[in-house]
Scaffold this motif. Structure first.
Motif, short mmCIF file in Angstrom:
data_model
loop_
_atom_site.label_atom_id
_atom_site.label_comp_id
_atom_site.label_asym_id
_atom_site.label_seq_id
_atom_site.Cartn_x
_atom_site.Cartn_y
_atom_site.Cartn_z
N ASN A 30 5.70 -0.71 -17.92
CA ASN A 30 5.04 0.11 -16.91
C ASN A 30 4.95 -0.61 -15.57
O ASN A 30 4.96 -1.85 -15.50
N THR A 31 4.82 0.19 -14.52
CA THR A 31 4.64 -0.35 -13.17
C THR A 31 3.49 0.39 -12.50
O THR A 31 3.49 1.63 -12.42
N GLU A 32 2.50 -0.37 -12.06
CA GLU A 32 1.36 0.19 -11.32
C GLU A 32 1.65 0.09 -9.83
O GLU A 32 2.27 -0.87 -9.37
N GLN A 33 1.18 1.09 -9.08
CA GLN A 33 1.39 1.10 -7.63
C GLN A 33 0.08 1.41 -6.91
O GLN A 33 -0.70 2.26 -7.36
N VAL A 34 -0.14 0.68 -5.81
CA VAL A 34 -1.30 0.93 -4.95
C VAL A 34 -0.79 1.04 -3.53
O VAL A 34 -0.16 0.11 -3.01
N LEU A 35 -1.03 2.18 -2.88
CA LEU A 35 -0.51 2.45 -1.54
C LEU A 35 -1.63 2.35 -0.52
O LEU A 35 -2.72 2.89 -0.72
N ARG A 36 -1.37 1.66 0.58
CA ARG A 36 -2.33 1.54 1.68
C ARG A 36 -1.61 1.76 3.00
O ARG A 36 -0.46 1.34 3.17
N GLU A 37 -2.29 2.40 3.93
CA GLU A 37 -1.74 2.57 5.27
C GLU A 37 -2.16 1.39 6.13
O GLU A 37 -3.32 0.98 6.12
N ILE A 38 -1.20 0.84 6.85
CA ILE A 38 -1.50 -0.26 7.77
C ILE A 38 -2.10 0.34 9.03
O ILE A 38 -1.51 1.25 9.64
N PRO A 39 -3.28 -0.11 9.45
CA PRO A 39 -3.95 0.48 10.61
C PRO A 39 -3.05 0.50 11.85
O PRO A 39 -2.44 -0.51 12.20
N ALA A 40 -2.95 1.66 12.47
CA ALA A 40 -2.11 1.82 13.66
C ALA A 40 -2.84 1.30 14.89
O ALA A 40 -4.07 1.33 14.97
N GLY A 41 -2.07 0.81 15.84
CA GLY A 41 -2.64 0.38 17.12
C GLY A 41 -3.17 -1.03 17.14
O GLY A 41 -3.59 -1.52 18.19
N SER A 42 -3.17 -1.71 16.00
CA SER A 42 -3.66 -3.09 15.95
C SER A 42 -2.49 -4.04 15.73
O SER A 42 -1.65 -3.80 14.86
N ARG A 43 -2.45 -5.10 16.51
CA ARG A 43 -1.37 -6.08 16.36
C ARG A 43 -1.59 -6.92 15.11
O ARG A 43 -0.65 -7.19 14.36
N GLU A 44 -2.81 -7.34 14.87
CA GLU A 44 -3.14 -8.13 13.69
C GLU A 44 -3.83 -7.20 12.69
O GLU A 44 -4.85 -6.60 12.99
N VAL A 45 -3.23 -7.09 11.50
CA VAL A 45 -3.73 -6.13 10.52
C VAL A 45 -4.02 -6.83 9.19
O VAL A 45 -3.39 -7.83 8.84
N THR A 46 -4.97 -6.27 8.46
CA THR A 46 -5.33 -6.75 7.13
C THR A 46 -5.43 -5.55 6.19
O THR A 46 -6.06 -4.55 6.53
N VAL A 47 -4.79 -5.67 5.04
CA VAL A 47 -4.83 -4.62 4.03
C VAL A 47 -5.18 -5.25 2.70
O VAL A 47 -4.62 -6.29 2.33
N GLU A 48 -6.14 -4.64 1.97
CA GLU A 48 -6.53 -5.15 0.66
C GLU A 48 -6.11 -4.16 -0.43
O GLU A 48 -6.30 -2.95 -0.29
N PHE A 49 -5.57 -4.71 -1.51
CA PHE A 49 -5.22 -3.92 -2.68
C PHE A 49 -6.17 -4.32 -3.81
O PHE A 49 -6.24 -5.50 -4.18
N ASP A 50 -6.88 -3.35 -4.34
CA ASP A 50 -7.85 -3.61 -5.41
C ASP A 50 -7.18 -3.32 -6.75
O ASP A 50 -6.87 -2.16 -7.06
N VAL A 51 -6.96 -4.36 -7.53
CA VAL A 51 -6.26 -4.21 -8.81
C VAL A 51 -7.10 -3.41 -9.80
O VAL A 51 -6.58 -2.84 -10.77
N ALA A 52 -8.41 -3.31 -9.56
CA ALA A 52 -9.29 -2.56 -10.48
C ALA A 52 -8.90 -1.09 -10.56
O ALA A 52 -9.20 -0.42 -11.56
N TYR A 53 -8.24 -0.57 -9.54
CA TYR A 53 -7.88 0.84 -9.52
C TYR A 53 -6.54 1.09 -10.21
O TYR A 53 -5.97 2.18 -10.09
#
Length: 256
Positions: A193-216
């Motif tokens: 199996n393969t689990e997938q978590v999708l997040r949108e990278i915030p627009a308009g910001s040069r420095e971005v942070t995205v967190e993926f929660d494995v609990a989901y």
């Protein structure tokens, strides 16, 4: 000792400088046979000087090649900056990039264009604010496909001891010529199996942070095998995308 400049080396250097300065000043009055010999010697010397200046520019420019320095959250048990952002690639650029083209050992470009008008190249970061030695630039011209993605294979230790209580954080510095929608998708293979978590990278910001929660996810903690990230660019036609830095951290979620 290699690289040591002692009194003898400094004296020879001064004598060489005097010699070539005199030769340059006398060039208009020197006989043609002598001028030809000096010209050939100068070309041979320039080849070595150009090589030295090229390497010195690479090593002395900010930041230092191979640097793995970047902020890590408290409790981080795994972190990583991909090789493309740490050191020079054997082939720095490619034009007309086909789908499935590897850029180094960890990055692959995918798209479904009929005719590729996509250029990918590694560039040297030289600004003092940049922590990564290198960056990745994509120049997209006519784009008749429906998707463009950059896939990063995370190293095996990213999956080692992965638990559902973990957060995986992506930090990036992204510059685009025109506003662009960018998504990041975490993929976790565990057994068949393969689990997938999708997040949108915030627009308009040069420095971005995205967190993926494995609990989901429905991760089987005993069978985590491989992790990879898809960076997906929506409608990238006639745009220049520069990823100045890309880093990952894994750390446990705060207990409630």
């Amino acid at each position: 000792m290699a690289g040591k400049d002692g009194p003898i080396e400094r004296t020879l250097h001064r004598a060489t400088m005097v010699r070539w300065r005199r030769a340059a000043r006398q060039a208009w009055k020197t006989s043609l046979p002598v001028l030809r010999r000096r010209s050939n010697a100068a070309r041979a010397l320039r080849q070595h000087l150009d090589e030295l200046l090229h390497v010195a520019g690479e090593r002395l420019a900010m930041p230092r090649i191979g640097s793995d320095a970047f902020p890590r959250p408290h409790g981080t048990d795994w972190s990583w900056r991909p090789q493309l952002w740490r050191g020079p690639l054997p082939v720095r650029g490619r034009a007309g990039v086909p789908s499935g083209e590897a850029v180094g050992d960890e990055v692959t470009v995918f798209h479904d264009c009929t005719i590729s008008e996509l250029t990918v190249r590694q560039l040297r970061n030289q600004r003092e604010a940049d922590l990564a030695p290198y960056g990745l630039r994509l120049d997209v011209f006519r784009f008749d496909g429906s998707f463009l993605s950059v896939v990063l294979d995370l190293p095996p230790d990213a999956a080692a001891n992965l638990r559902k209580r973990h957060l995986l954080r992506l930090d990036a510095i992204v510059e685009t010529e025109y506003p662009l929608e960018i998504f990041a998708r975490l993929n976790i293979r565990h057994g068949p199996n393969t689990e997938q978590v999708l997040r949108e990278i915030p627009a308009g910001s040069r420095e971005v942070t995205v967190e993926f929660d494995v609990a989901y996810t429905k991760l089987n903690e005993k069978r985590a095998e491989k992790l990879w990230i898809d960076l997906i660019f929506e409608n990238p036609e006639m745009n220049q995308i520069t990823i100045r830095d890309l880093t990952f951290c894994r750390y446990p979620r705060a207990e409630l």
